[in-house]
Design a protein around this motif. Structure first.
Motif, PDB file in Angstrom:
ATOM      1  N   ILE A  50       1.333   7.905 104.271  1.00  0.00           N
ATOM      2  CA  ILE A  50       2.336   7.266 105.129  1.00  0.00           C
ATOM      3  C   ILE A  50       2.883   8.275 106.125  1.00  0.00           C
ATOM      4  N   ARG A  51       3.191   9.479 105.665  1.00  0.00           N
ATOM      5  CA  ARG A  51       3.723  10.507 106.578  1.00  0.00           C
ATOM      6  C   ARG A  51       2.700  10.876 107.655  1.00  0.00           C
ATOM      7  N   ASN A  52       1.421  10.844 107.291  1.00  0.00           N
ATOM      8  CA  ASN A  52       0.365  11.197 108.245  1.00  0.00           C
ATOM      9  C   ASN A  52      -0.016  10.045 109.163  1.00  0.00           C
ATOM     10  N   GLY A  53       0.592   8.876 108.934  1.00  0.00           N
ATOM     11  CA  GLY A  53       0.285   7.723 109.769  1.00  0.00           C
ATOM     12  C   GLY A  53      -0.989   7.000 109.395  1.00  0.00           C
ATOM     13  N   ASP A  54      -1.565   7.318 108.227  1.00  0.00           N
ATOM     14  CA  ASP A  54      -2.816   6.677 107.806  1.00  0.00           C
ATOM     15  C   ASP A  54      -2.580   5.317 107.162  1.00  0.00           C
ATOM     16  N   MET A  55      -1.372   5.044 106.762  1.00  0.00           N
ATOM     17  CA  MET A  55      -1.023   3.736 106.216  1.00  0.00           C
ATOM     18  C   MET A  55       0.474   3.537 106.410  1.00  0.00           C
ATOM     19  N   SER A  56       0.932   2.318 106.161  1.00  0.00           N
ATOM     20  CA  SER A  56       2.362   2.040 106.312  1.00  0.00           C
ATOM     21  C   SER A  56       2.784   0.994 105.291  1.00  0.00           C
ATOM     22  N   LEU A 105       8.817   4.905  99.554  1.00  0.00           N
ATOM     23  CA  LEU A 105       8.047   3.901 100.282  1.00  0.00           C
ATOM     24  C   LEU A 105       8.824   3.303 101.445  1.00  0.00           C
ATOM     25  N   VAL A 106      10.094   2.981 101.237  1.00  0.00           N
ATOM     26  CA  VAL A 106      10.849   2.294 102.298  1.00  0.00           C
ATOM     27  C   VAL A 106      11.343   3.260 103.369  1.00  0.00           C
ATOM     28  N   CYS A 107      11.319   4.556 103.071  1.00  0.00           N
ATOM     29  CA  CYS A 107      11.839   5.546 104.032  1.00  0.00           C
ATOM     30  C   CYS A 107      10.722   6.365 104.673  1.00  0.00           C
ATOM     31  N   GLY A 108       9.613   5.713 104.963  1.00  0.00           N
ATOM     32  CA  GLY A 108       8.563   6.357 105.747  1.00  0.00           C
ATOM     33  C   GLY A 108       7.794   7.443 105.053  1.00  0.00           C
ATOM     34  N   GLY A 109       7.649   7.339 103.732  1.00  0.00           N
ATOM     35  CA  GLY A 109       6.868   8.328 102.999  1.00  0.00           C
ATOM     36  C   GLY A 109       7.630   9.569 102.619  1.00  0.00           C
ATOM     37  N   ARG A 110       8.939   9.522 102.664  1.00  0.00           N
ATOM     38  CA  ARG A 110       9.764  10.693 102.314  1.00  0.00           C
ATOM     39  C   ARG A 110       9.534  11.071 100.844  1.00  0.00           C
ATOM     40  N   GLN A 111       9.154  12.327 100.614  1.00  0.00           N
ATOM     41  CA  GLN A 111       8.932  12.810  99.256  1.00  0.00           C
ATOM     42  C   GLN A 111      10.223  13.430  98.723  1.00  0.00           C
TER      43      GLN A 111
END
Length: 401
Positions: free
Chosen positions: A215-221, A307-313
């Protein structure tokens, strides 16, 4: 009885004793095993070397010290050329930061799989030498505790995990048990369905391949509704366990895996499941069934927010803690798992509120209200599992059943 061996577990209070000796050396013992101490098996000077528990005999292979780099070093040196002696240290084999990983003696290095923290708990008057009672905690990200388990206990644990997988097999959010290889009434192999990537890094390195990284890399959302829908099966598993009087006790984004055939997640690894009131006898009445249930949902909240915050780990180990420790590396209480009086109002932690502000531009007004509503239910002092599932269902765009 199988021989005892050393490994890592996620137990909230696993006690080891330290009997002080001269020159900063000490014996490592376990109160449940009387006067047995941890030793390098057969006085081996090879690397790697196996560990075991044995009767105290005063040998160098039974003596340990904590060096300046937080390594537990044996007094028994590793033989080298021309009599050179190199240190043997307690080492998590393969640097596997996982429950049940083996611990061995290995030549010293600078890695965190040889670094340990001795967290003092008490001084015991029941063991000669005024033994200090401590938790021996790995300094790897998972913060797991050193334990001594007999082969018999490991077999019982494996059989119990099979029992749990079968008991809750009708839950869509639990990994499917496909086959068990038995030998003399003991499971020797457990075959489960194949799943995809784990949701987050879990106990792995920061660059661990996972959904949040994609998600962070823009490969999925994930939309907010999609995140809630995909995690709903996992929420149902937690609700089922809690209804039956159990706590998952080891939920993190590394044991939540995506399905290969649909856009949803399943949980794996039931090896730490306990009765909800399990920790009262060890940690006190503040750590009752309500606390265990709350802690499960706050660990779920880490995955949900990712998941809801753009892939924030998020760092589960500092926010919620592990089964080995409810404190951060600084010694402070993990803020999301501190016991909360039942009558307190529900207030979202400040870091959650800040995260929602940072990510809020991606949501509609209604989505934001529904996300906050679900999080408030997860952080309530008295958790209502049905209420959480219902609010996740609303966010997902439908009613939960």
């Amino acid at each position: 009885m199988w021989p005892e061996c050393a490994g890592l577990v996620e137990a909230l209070l696993l006690l080891q004793g330290i009997v002080p000796l001269v020159q900063d050396f000490f014996h490592l013992c376990n109160r449940a095993l009387g006067d047995q101490v941890l030793e390098i098996r057969n006085e081996s000077r090879c690397s790697p070397a196996a560990l075991s528990m044995a009767q105290l005999n005063g040998g160098d292979h039974q003596k340990w010290r904590l060096d300046s780099k937080s390594r537990l070093v044996s007094k028994l040196g590793l033989e080298g050329p021309e009599g050179f002696c190199e240190a043997l240290c307690l080492d998590v084999a393969g640097a596997r930061d996982e429950r049940g990983s083996a611990v061995i003696a290995y030549r010293q290095n600078e890695k965190d799989n040889q670094q340990w923290q001795l967290e003092a708990v008490a001084t015991s008057s029941t063991i000669p030498g005024r033994c200090r009672v401590v938790k021996v905690i790995s300094q790897m990200a998972g913060g797991r505790a050193l334990t001594i388990e007999s082969g018999d206990q490991m077999c019982r644990d494996a059989a119990l995990e099979v029992h749990y997988l079968a008991r809750w097999s009708d839950e869509a959010g639990l990994v499917r048990l496909q086959r068990v290889v038995w030998n003399g009434g003991t499971p020797k192999g457990i075959i489960m369905e194949r799943l995809g990537k784990q949701l987050g890094k879990g106990t792995g390195a920061d660059n661990k391949a996972c959904v949040l990284q994609d998600i962070r890399n823009g490969d999925m959302s994930h939309t907010a509704a999609g995140a809630a829908s995909s995690l709903m099966p996992v929420a149902h598993v937690l609700r089922r366990l809690h209804r039956d009087g159990y706590a998952f006790n080891d939920l993190h984004d590394g044991n939540i895996l995506c399905c290969l055939d649909n856009n949803s997640y399943k949980v794996i690894d039931l090896g730490s499941v306990t009765l909800t009131g399990h920790w009262v006898s060890q940690l006190g009445t503040d750590y009752d069934g309500r606390w265990s249930t709350n802690r499960d949902w706050r660990a779920f909240g880490v995955a949900f927010l990712g998941l809801v915050c753009g892939g924030r780990q998020l760092n589960l180990w500092d926010l919620v803690g592990t089964n080995a420790c409810t404190k951060m590396h600084t010694g402070a209480q993990c803020p999301w798992s501190a016991p909360v009086p039942a009558g307190d109002p529900c207030v979202l932690p400040a870091d959650v509120s800040s995260l929602l502000v940072d990510s809020g531009m991606a949501w509609t007004h209604t989505e934001r209200l529904n996300i906050v509503s679900a999080l408030v239910a997860m952080f309530a002092p008295c958790i209502n599992d049905d209420d959480i599932c219902k609010k996740l269902g609303v966010l997902a765009g439908g009613a939960d059943h």
